[in-house]
Design an enzyme around this catalytic site. Sequence first.
Site, PDB file in Angstrom:
ATOM      1  N   ARG A  77       0.671  -1.214  -0.062  1.00  0.00           N
ATOM      2  CA  ARG A  77      -0.072   0.016  -0.031  1.00  0.00           C
ATOM      3  C   ARG A  77       1.062   1.351  -0.086  1.00  0.00           C
ATOM      4  NH1 ARG A  77      -4.541  -0.404   4.465  1.00  0.00           N
ATOM      5  NH2 ARG A  77      -5.313   1.667   3.452  1.00  0.00           N
ATOM      6  N   VAL A 110      -5.366   7.598   6.171  1.00  0.00           N
ATOM      7  CA  VAL A 110      -4.141   7.029   6.735  1.00  0.00           C
ATOM      8  C   VAL A 110      -3.054   7.139   5.726  1.00  0.00           C
ATOM      9  CG1 VAL A 110      -5.226   5.173   8.041  1.00  0.00           C
ATOM     10  CG2 VAL A 110      -4.622   4.771   5.658  1.00  0.00           C
ATOM     11  N   HIS A 126      -7.438   7.502  12.297  1.00  0.00           N
ATOM     12  CA  HIS A 126      -7.242   6.236  12.240  1.00  0.00           C
ATOM     13  C   HIS A 126      -5.564   5.809  11.795  1.00  0.00           C
ATOM     14  CE1 HIS A 126     -11.462   5.528  10.708  1.00  0.00           C
ATOM     15  NE2 HIS A 126     -11.293   5.538  12.217  1.00  0.00           N
ATOM     16  N   CYS A 134       5.963   0.303  18.065  1.00  0.00           N
ATOM     17  CA  CYS A 134       6.315  -0.735  18.907  1.00  0.00           C
ATOM     18  C   CYS A 134       5.481  -1.633  19.747  1.00  0.00           C
ATOM     19  CB  CYS A 134       7.643  -0.398  19.887  1.00  0.00           C
ATOM     20  SG  CYS A 134       8.227  -1.691  20.636  1.00  0.00           S
ATOM     21  N   CYS A 155      12.311  -2.718  17.010  1.00  0.00           N
ATOM     22  CA  CYS A 155      12.134  -1.311  17.641  1.00  0.00           C
ATOM     23  C   CYS A 155      13.911  -1.223  18.093  1.00  0.00           C
ATOM     24  CB  CYS A 155      11.394  -1.438  19.012  1.00  0.00           C
ATOM     25  SG  CYS A 155      11.610   0.087  19.976  1.00  0.00           S
TER      26      CYS A 155
HETATM   27  P1  NAD Z   1     -16.019   6.125   2.192  1.00  0.00           P
HETATM   28  O1  NAD Z   1     -15.387   5.391   0.977  1.00  0.00           O
HETATM   29  O2  NAD Z   1     -16.991   5.386   2.803  1.00  0.00           O
HETATM   30  O3  NAD Z   1     -16.643   7.577   1.645  1.00  0.00           O
HETATM   31  C1  NAD Z   1     -16.015   8.451   0.729  1.00  0.00           C
HETATM   32  C2  NAD Z   1     -16.671   9.479   0.304  1.00  0.00           C
HETATM   33  O4  NAD Z   1     -16.208  10.313  -0.511  1.00  0.00           O
HETATM   34  C3  NAD Z   1     -18.201   9.026  -0.207  1.00  0.00           C
HETATM   35  O5  NAD Z   1     -19.236   9.665   0.278  1.00  0.00           O
HETATM   36  C4  NAD Z   1     -17.982   9.656  -1.699  1.00  0.00           C
HETATM   37  O6  NAD Z   1     -19.155  10.176  -2.309  1.00  0.00           O
HETATM   38  C5  NAD Z   1     -16.953  10.680  -1.252  1.00  0.00           C
HETATM   39  N1  NAD Z   1     -16.064  11.270  -2.307  1.00  0.00           N
HETATM   40  C6  NAD Z   1     -15.811  10.604  -3.639  1.00  0.00           C
HETATM   41  N2  NAD Z   1     -15.120  11.248  -4.159  1.00  0.00           N
HETATM   42  C7  NAD Z   1     -14.892  12.524  -3.779  1.00  0.00           C
HETATM   43  C8  NAD Z   1     -14.246  13.793  -4.030  1.00  0.00           C
HETATM   44  N3  NAD Z   1     -13.423  13.801  -5.347  1.00  0.00           N
HETATM   45  N4  NAD Z   1     -14.426  14.952  -3.359  1.00  0.00           N
HETATM   46  C9  NAD Z   1     -15.161  14.816  -2.317  1.00  0.00           C
HETATM   47  N5  NAD Z   1     -15.897  13.640  -1.880  1.00  0.00           N
HETATM   48  C10 NAD Z   1     -15.726  12.667  -2.748  1.00  0.00           C
HETATM   49  O7  NAD Z   1     -14.674   6.764   3.070  1.00  0.00           O
HETATM   50  P2  NAD Z   1     -14.808   7.150   4.426  1.00  0.00           P
HETATM   51  O8  NAD Z   1     -15.988   7.959   4.827  1.00  0.00           O
HETATM   52  O9  NAD Z   1     -13.452   8.017   4.666  1.00  0.00           O
HETATM   53  O10 NAD Z   1     -14.787   5.834   5.305  1.00  0.00           O
HETATM   54  C11 NAD Z   1     -14.087   4.838   5.198  1.00  0.00           C
HETATM   55  C12 NAD Z   1     -12.890   4.246   5.987  1.00  0.00           C
HETATM   56  O11 NAD Z   1     -11.797   4.087   5.231  1.00  0.00           O
HETATM   57  C13 NAD Z   1     -12.349   5.702   6.890  1.00  0.00           C
HETATM   58  O12 NAD Z   1     -12.300   5.381   7.917  1.00  0.00           O
HETATM   59  C14 NAD Z   1     -10.852   5.566   6.298  1.00  0.00           C
HETATM   60  O13 NAD Z   1     -10.073   5.229   7.461  1.00  0.00           O
HETATM   61  C15 NAD Z   1     -11.035   4.367   5.497  1.00  0.00           C
HETATM   62  N6  NAD Z   1      -9.979   4.799   4.151  1.00  0.00           N
HETATM   63  C16 NAD Z   1      -8.839   5.643   3.974  1.00  0.00           C
HETATM   64  C17 NAD Z   1      -8.570   5.872   2.869  1.00  0.00           C
HETATM   65  C18 NAD Z   1      -7.214   6.901   2.694  1.00  0.00           C
HETATM   66  O14 NAD Z   1      -6.472   6.946   3.579  1.00  0.00           O
HETATM   67  N7  NAD Z   1      -7.221   7.641   1.647  1.00  0.00           N
HETATM   68  C19 NAD Z   1      -8.870   5.698   1.748  1.00  0.00           C
HETATM   69  C20 NAD Z   1      -9.975   4.445   1.614  1.00  0.00           C
HETATM   70  C21 NAD Z   1     -10.793   4.118   3.049  1.00  0.00           C
HETATM   71 ZN    ZN Z   2      10.002  -0.858  21.819  1.00  0.00          ZN
END
Ligand code: NAD
Ligand code: ZN
Length: 246
Positions: A77, A110, A126, A134, A155
């Site tokens: 990732r 993240v 998150h 660690c 660590c």
């Molecule tokens: P989600 O995928 O459930 O929702 C994403 C939201 O973003 C949707 O409502 C969608 O309509 C909207 N969206 C899509 N494109 C967009 C744009 N260009 N501009 C604005 N909005 C847009 O994600 P979530 O609500 O963040 O929850 C999912 C969990 O997954 C989170 O807790 C997160 O930790 C994790 N996650 C993180 C990442 C990352 O770090 N980039 C990526 C995927 C999931």
């Molecule tokens: Zn340690």
Amino acid sequence: MPVVEPAMISKTLRDLFHTANSVLVLTGAGVSAESGVPTFRGGGQSAVWKGMPFEVISSAQMLERDLPAVWEWFNYRRNLLAQLTPNAAHTTIANWPCRFSDLSVVTQNVDGLHQAAGSRDVIELHGNVWRARCFDCDARYNSRELNCDEAVPSCFDCGGNLRPDVVLFGEMLPPGAFERAADAAQRCELCLVVGTSAVVYPAASIPEIAKGNGACLVEVNPERTPLSDFCDEVLTGKAGEILPLL
Ligand code: NAD
Ligand code: ZN
């Protein structure tokens, strides 16, 4: 997709943008979508790594069962993320400390892209894939400075195993992170919810706290979410297009 022109941002919101001191921005996967990070519902959730679904390989149980596999998955990732850059939404937010004396950026992401754009003191609910922690003494490390390609890194302080400093399925939020976010939600005058479907608790309660304490609640999202009806304003469109207009 409707195009949002500056005129579609109400006068009330434009005025509040000029007068507000205390602003909270809550971001989710959507803020990074235009950088090329798949959102959860937009494909991220259905990712499969070596035959294991996302919620299995990214789980607390997997840490116990097969820590090297968890590292391998996070290395993969990170390698993908390393090629991506912040978009206009991240850079706009990174400039807002110049406008608001009390700006809090709270993210569920993240990916570290807010920090890559220059945001400081981001409240990460998150964790962050670019950090390791660690198991034994809780020391934190920048993953870029570790050798995690061959084996589970150790660590430097105590020799314990390190793990990605990310909240996995089945784990609690980092101590203090939600409390800091809730504090910021209580005192903000304007709360912007950007690119999150706002259904994952406890993060989803942050807009509720803000609105309950009198803040103006604004959503930026190309789609409606369970939060939309609760908002004072809904700006329909992509974060990278709308935030620079503000
Ligand atoms: P989600 O995928 O459930 O929702 C994403 C939201 O973003 C949707 O409502 C969608 O309509 C909207 N969206 C899509 N494109 C967009 C744009 N260009 N501009 C604005 N909005 C847009 O994600 P979530 O609500 O963040 O929850 C999912 C969990 O997954 C989170 O807790 C997160 O930790 C994790 N996650 C993180 C990442 C990352 O770090 N980039 C990526 C995927 C999931
Ligand atoms: Zn340690």
